[in-house]
Design a protein around this motif. Sequence first.
Motif, PDB file in Angstrom:
ATOM      1  N   THR A  76       0.732  -1.147   0.047  1.00  0.00           N
ATOM      2  CA  THR A  76      -0.068   0.006  -0.066  1.00  0.00           C
ATOM      3  C   THR A  76       0.750   1.388   0.016  1.00  0.00           C
ATOM      4  O   THR A  76       1.998   1.310   0.581  1.00  0.00           O
ATOM      5  CB  THR A  76      -0.887  -0.032   1.087  1.00  0.00           C
ATOM      6  N   ILE A  77       0.411   2.221  -0.938  1.00  0.00           N
ATOM      7  CA  ILE A  77       1.015   3.632  -1.036  1.00  0.00           C
ATOM      8  C   ILE A  77       0.524   4.550   0.254  1.00  0.00           C
ATOM      9  O   ILE A  77      -0.689   4.862   0.155  1.00  0.00           O
ATOM     10  CB  ILE A  77       1.181   3.910  -2.297  1.00  0.00           C
ATOM     11  N   LEU A  78       1.295   5.007   1.076  1.00  0.00           N
ATOM     12  CA  LEU A  78       0.853   6.002   2.088  1.00  0.00           C
ATOM     13  C   LEU A  78       0.548   7.125   1.386  1.00  0.00           C
ATOM     14  O   LEU A  78       1.093   7.717   0.326  1.00  0.00           O
ATOM     15  CB  LEU A  78       1.862   6.126   3.113  1.00  0.00           C
ATOM     16  N   GLY A 101       6.183   4.896   1.186  1.00  0.00           N
ATOM     17  CA  GLY A 101       5.854   6.303   1.556  1.00  0.00           C
ATOM     18  C   GLY A 101       6.027   6.900   0.142  1.00  0.00           C
ATOM     19  O   GLY A 101       7.341   7.074  -0.124  1.00  0.00           O
ATOM     20  N   ALA A 102       5.059   7.263  -0.689  1.00  0.00           N
ATOM     21  CA  ALA A 102       5.256   8.140  -1.986  1.00  0.00           C
ATOM     22  C   ALA A 102       4.309   9.162  -2.064  1.00  0.00           C
ATOM     23  O   ALA A 102       3.079   8.959  -1.597  1.00  0.00           O
ATOM     24  CB  ALA A 102       5.148   6.892  -3.030  1.00  0.00           C
ATOM     25  N   TYR A 103       4.865  10.239  -2.723  1.00  0.00           N
ATOM     26  CA  TYR A 103       3.767  11.241  -2.940  1.00  0.00           C
ATOM     27  C   TYR A 103       4.456  11.977  -3.819  1.00  0.00           C
ATOM     28  O   TYR A 103       5.513  11.751  -4.547  1.00  0.00           O
ATOM     29  CB  TYR A 103       3.904  12.289  -1.772  1.00  0.00           C
ATOM     30  N   ARG A 104       3.233  12.843  -4.680  1.00  0.00           N
ATOM     31  CA  ARG A 104       3.763  13.527  -5.944  1.00  0.00           C
ATOM     32  C   ARG A 104       4.457  14.804  -5.401  1.00  0.00           C
ATOM     33  O   ARG A 104       3.906  15.543  -4.856  1.00  0.00           O
ATOM     34  CB  ARG A 104       2.338  13.771  -6.656  1.00  0.00           C
TER      35      ARG A 104
HETATM   36  O1  LIG Z   1      -1.072   8.221 -10.462  1.00  0.00           O
HETATM   37  P1  LIG Z   1      -0.401   9.501  -9.897  1.00  0.00           P
HETATM   38  O2  LIG Z   1      -0.609  10.536 -10.862  1.00  0.00           O
HETATM   39  O3  LIG Z   1       1.093   8.992  -9.570  1.00  0.00           O
HETATM   40  O4  LIG Z   1      -0.975   9.969  -8.456  1.00  0.00           O
HETATM   41  C1  LIG Z   1      -1.870   9.003  -7.761  1.00  0.00           C
HETATM   42  C2  LIG Z   1      -1.081   9.332  -6.346  1.00  0.00           C
HETATM   43  O5  LIG Z   1      -1.509  10.672  -5.704  1.00  0.00           O
HETATM   44  C3  LIG Z   1      -1.858  10.326  -4.437  1.00  0.00           C
HETATM   45  O6  LIG Z   1      -1.150  10.670  -3.562  1.00  0.00           O
HETATM   46  P2  LIG Z   1      -0.850  12.009  -2.711  1.00  0.00           P
HETATM   47  O7  LIG Z   1       0.533  12.466  -3.487  1.00  0.00           O
HETATM   48  O8  LIG Z   1      -1.664  12.916  -2.905  1.00  0.00           O
HETATM   49  O9  LIG Z   1      -0.219  11.477  -1.559  1.00  0.00           O
HETATM   50  P3  LIG Z   1      -1.179  11.377  -0.091  1.00  0.00           P
HETATM   51  O10 LIG Z   1      -1.835  10.061  -0.249  1.00  0.00           O
HETATM   52  O11 LIG Z   1      -0.312  11.478   1.044  1.00  0.00           O
HETATM   53  O12 LIG Z   1      -2.166  12.198  -0.274  1.00  0.00           O
HETATM   54  C4  LIG Z   1      -2.808   9.253  -4.569  1.00  0.00           C
HETATM   55  O13 LIG Z   1      -2.720   8.617  -3.389  1.00  0.00           O
HETATM   56  C5  LIG Z   1      -1.442   8.315  -5.397  1.00  0.00           C
HETATM   57  O14 LIG Z   1      -0.656   7.976  -4.651  1.00  0.00           O
END
Ligand SMILES: O=P(O)(O)OC[C@H]1O[C@H](OP(=O)(O)OP(=O)(O)O)[C@H](O)[C@@H]1O
Length: 214
Positions: A76-78, A101-104
Amino acid sequence: MFLLSQKPSIADHYLAELRDVNGQKDRMRFRRNMERVGELLAYELSKTLTFKTEKVQTPLGQASSRSLLQPVVLATILRAGLPFHQGFLSIFDRADNAFIGAYRGHHINAEEEFTVEMDYITSPDLTGKILILIDPMLATGRSMEKVYHALLRFGIPSQTHIASVIASPEGVDYLQKRIPHCRLWLGAIDQKLNEQYYIVPGLGDAGDLAYGEK
Ligand SMILES: O=P(O)(O)OC[C@H]1O[C@H](OP(=O)(O)OP(=O)(O)O)[C@H](O)[C@@H]1O
Ligand SMILES: O=c1cc[nH]c(=O)[nH]1
Ligand SMILES: [Mg+2]
């Protein structure tokens, strides 16, 4: 690809509540609806897995039953992935778990659009296991692809599934081109991405709606 909203069901009700800007004020219901979509997708996905037959001793005799042949790992991606993950874990209750832990991050140029920052990753051995990658929003697909490739250092899974609540057509296309062997499990596919790469109509920022603004 499996699309939950293809046939009318109670899932439509959960999706409508997730999207509704007034309903979203109730964070507990938002998180629970994420879980419920996770539970439904996990059940549908389970129908495609391989089972072994076993005998179970009941108080009155022996019953023939089935159990999963291969172990499942839920990755799972946090942050936004957490409640959706919990739904999958309720169904695959013996699964091991990986967290990323991944975020844009910031925009870098007109072509690359933005970076995906990844600063935490932990996973059990994935060799020969069923990997289910879980993130509710499949926008550009870059987070999902980056995380999938990063996870391969923990071993090569026998099969990989990707689950999202809402996807964009661009994100689906991106993953189908880059990692075509991964099967997609989606709640709904929406119209498009906007200039900030948010899904339209989508539901907004899933992480913020579940846990508060960053
Ligand atoms: O398909 P993509 O364009 O890569 O975008 C999708 C990602 O963006 C959101 O995370 P976000 O960066 O908002 O982090 P968060 O879960 O901490 O809010 C979402 O939960 C995905 O992980
Ligand atoms: O629409 C989107 C895109 C990325 N992340 C979200 O939470 N929502
Ligand atoms: Mg977010």
